[in-house]
Design a protein around this motif. Sequence first.
Motif, PDB file in Angstrom:
ATOM      1  N   MET A 132       0.814  -1.215   0.000  1.00  7.43           N
ATOM      2  CA  MET A 132       0.000   0.000   0.000  1.00  7.43           C
ATOM      3  C   MET A 132       0.846   1.263   0.000  1.00  7.43           C
ATOM      4  O   MET A 132       0.346   2.333  -0.382  1.00  7.43           O
ATOM      5  CB  MET A 132      -0.952  -0.011   1.191  1.00  7.43           C
ATOM      6  N   ALA A 133       2.089   1.186   0.411  1.00  9.70           N
ATOM      7  CA  ALA A 133       2.962   2.353   0.281  1.00  9.70           C
ATOM      8  C   ALA A 133       3.132   2.695  -1.199  1.00  9.70           C
ATOM      9  O   ALA A 133       3.066   3.866  -1.599  1.00  9.70           O
ATOM     10  CB  ALA A 133       4.317   2.077   0.924  1.00  9.70           C
ATOM     11  N   VAL A 134       3.314   1.668  -2.014  1.00 13.15           N
ATOM     12  CA  VAL A 134       3.475   1.864  -3.452  1.00 13.15           C
ATOM     13  C   VAL A 134       2.140   2.243  -4.100  1.00 13.15           C
ATOM     14  O   VAL A 134       2.057   3.169  -4.915  1.00 13.15           O
ATOM     15  CB  VAL A 134       4.053   0.597  -4.104  1.00 13.15           C
ATOM     16  N   ALA A 135       1.081   1.517  -3.723  1.00  8.94           N
ATOM     17  CA  ALA A 135      -0.228   1.761  -4.329  1.00  8.94           C
ATOM     18  C   ALA A 135      -0.761   3.146  -3.978  1.00  8.94           C
ATOM     19  O   ALA A 135      -1.322   3.849  -4.830  1.00  8.94           O
ATOM     20  CB  ALA A 135      -1.215   0.689  -3.875  1.00  8.94           C
ATOM     21  N   GLY A 136      -0.587   3.545  -2.715  1.00 13.69           N
ATOM     22  CA  GLY A 136      -1.052   4.867  -2.311  1.00 13.69           C
ATOM     23  C   GLY A 136      -0.332   5.968  -3.048  1.00 13.69           C
ATOM     24  O   GLY A 136      -0.938   6.970  -3.455  1.00 13.69           O
ATOM     25  N   LEU A 137       0.961   5.795  -3.241  1.00 12.96           N
ATOM     26  CA  LEU A 137       1.749   6.765  -3.999  1.00 12.96           C
ATOM     27  C   LEU A 137       1.237   6.859  -5.434  1.00 12.96           C
ATOM     28  O   LEU A 137       1.098   7.948  -5.997  1.00 12.96           O
ATOM     29  CB  LEU A 137       3.223   6.348  -3.977  1.00 12.96           C
ATOM     30  N   GLY A 138       0.901   5.713  -6.011  1.00 10.49           N
ATOM     31  CA  GLY A 138       0.391   5.709  -7.375  1.00 10.49           C
ATOM     32  C   GLY A 138      -0.950   6.412  -7.498  1.00 10.49           C
ATOM     33  O   GLY A 138      -1.182   7.173  -8.450  1.00 10.49           O
ATOM     34  N   VAL A 139      -1.839   6.179  -6.548  1.00  9.60           N
ATOM     35  CA  VAL A 139      -3.152   6.830  -6.577  1.00  9.60           C
ATOM     36  C   VAL A 139      -2.998   8.341  -6.409  1.00  9.60           C
ATOM     37  O   VAL A 139      -3.652   9.133  -7.101  1.00  9.60           O
ATOM     38  CB  VAL A 139      -4.069   6.252  -5.482  1.00  9.60           C
ATOM     39  N   ALA A 140      -2.142   8.761  -5.494  1.00 12.89           N
ATOM     40  CA  ALA A 140      -1.921  10.196  -5.281  1.00 12.89           C
ATOM     41  C   ALA A 140      -1.415  10.869  -6.553  1.00 12.89           C
ATOM     42  O   ALA A 140      -1.851  11.980  -6.898  1.00 12.89           O
ATOM     43  CB  ALA A 140      -0.940  10.405  -4.133  1.00 12.89           C
ATOM     44  N   ARG A 141      -0.517  10.210  -7.254  1.00 15.49           N
ATOM     45  CA  ARG A 141       0.002  10.783  -8.503  1.00 15.49           C
ATOM     46  C   ARG A 141      -1.060  10.767  -9.595  1.00 15.49           C
ATOM     47  O   ARG A 141      -1.142  11.697 -10.408  1.00 15.49           O
ATOM     48  CB  ARG A 141       1.242  10.003  -8.937  1.00 15.49           C
ATOM     49  N   LEU A 142      -1.887   9.723  -9.617  1.00 12.50           N
ATOM     50  CA  LEU A 142      -2.955   9.639 -10.605  1.00 12.50           C
ATOM     51  C   LEU A 142      -3.915  10.825 -10.481  1.00 12.50           C
ATOM     52  O   LEU A 142      -4.366  11.376 -11.494  1.00 12.50           O
ATOM     53  CB  LEU A 142      -3.717   8.320 -10.431  1.00 12.50           C
ATOM     54  N   PHE A 143      -4.199  11.223  -9.235  1.00 11.83           N
ATOM     55  CA  PHE A 143      -5.133  12.327  -9.006  1.00 11.83           C
ATOM     56  C   PHE A 143      -4.424  13.680  -8.901  1.00 11.83           C
ATOM     57  O   PHE A 143      -5.067  14.680  -8.607  1.00 11.83           O
ATOM     58  CB  PHE A 143      -5.953  12.061  -7.735  1.00 11.83           C
ATOM     59  N   ARG A 144      -3.115  13.693  -9.089  1.00  5.10           N
ATOM     60  CA  ARG A 144      -2.337  14.944  -9.145  1.00  5.10           C
ATOM     61  C   ARG A 144      -2.534  15.800  -7.896  1.00  5.10           C
ATOM     62  O   ARG A 144      -2.826  16.991  -7.964  1.00  5.10           O
ATOM     63  CB  ARG A 144      -2.692  15.736 -10.410  1.00  5.10           C
TER      64      ARG A 144
END
Length: 318
Positions: free
Chosen positions: A237-249
């Motif tokens: 989830m450290a990786v997944a959360g980072l990805g979601v945050a970047r997806l939503f800018r």
Amino acid sequence: MERHQVAVYLGALAAGGLLGWVAPGAGPGLEHAINPVLGALLFVTFLQVPAAELLRSLRSGRFLAAALVVNFAVVPLVVAAMFAFLPDEQAIRMGVLLVLLTPCVDYVIVFSGLAGGSSRRLLAATPLLLLAQMVLLPGYLYLFMGSGLADIVDAGPFVEAFAVLIAIPLTLAWLTQAWAARRPAGRRTADAAGTAMVPLMAATLATVVASQVPKVDDSAGDVARVVPFYVLFLAAMAVAGLGVARLFRLDVPASRAIVFTGATRNSLVVLPLALALPDRLAAAAVVVVAQTLVEVVGMVVYVRLVPLLLPDGVRDRA
């Protein structure tokens, strides 16, 4: 106490473990205290969210959408990837599902703030996250456990949890806010309640651990088998959360908050649900508490890791 919250919480866990070990007979009585102390904790949490701020949070499109996506779309996919490798015992699987499918609504705010995350936006989203998980959890359990779920899970505890842990604390918090806006006595009461956050969190952690430690002897093997999955979940989830945050800018504080809300789970709130399961699934409660112990240590790591993954200096885009 606020300056040393992490140490206070670790001390509470240790004290609860010691109490449960030296006085195992107190376990059943302490179980009955979990809902009242947790309800008080959530009342104080909700008290920090003015009703107007909650309405504004519903218009914080990107942040709220990211919080919902990471918790109710990404997390179930991560859990699904691990599910086939979980031990076959129904109690263990039920405990893991209960705790991993529900986002945290209490100390996530503390740990996110310590890492420079946007505690204000996360706090404002808390009631919605709590309501959403109670509505969606039965459906997720059905998807993972199949049609036999109705034979082992009673809907009553879910209704009770909604009333005791959401409806009543939220209503009392809003009534207290209205009183504080009109009367000095109300303001003093609200201020005093606000100072109780850390002690109530410590009391909740100590109560939960002390009530469950006497059961560990019978479920030590189950606990040992789920700990690696909890550690793996935190890493994923450290990786997944980072990805979601970047997806939503999102900006850096909001991004850090998204990483934390995706990783921290609601073990304290779902524990009463696990305790209400039939006796043959009693191990589920210990499996839930084991997640708390792993997660608190994991949050200490997250507080140092997340700022490295999301360093300051990025332009605010939220």
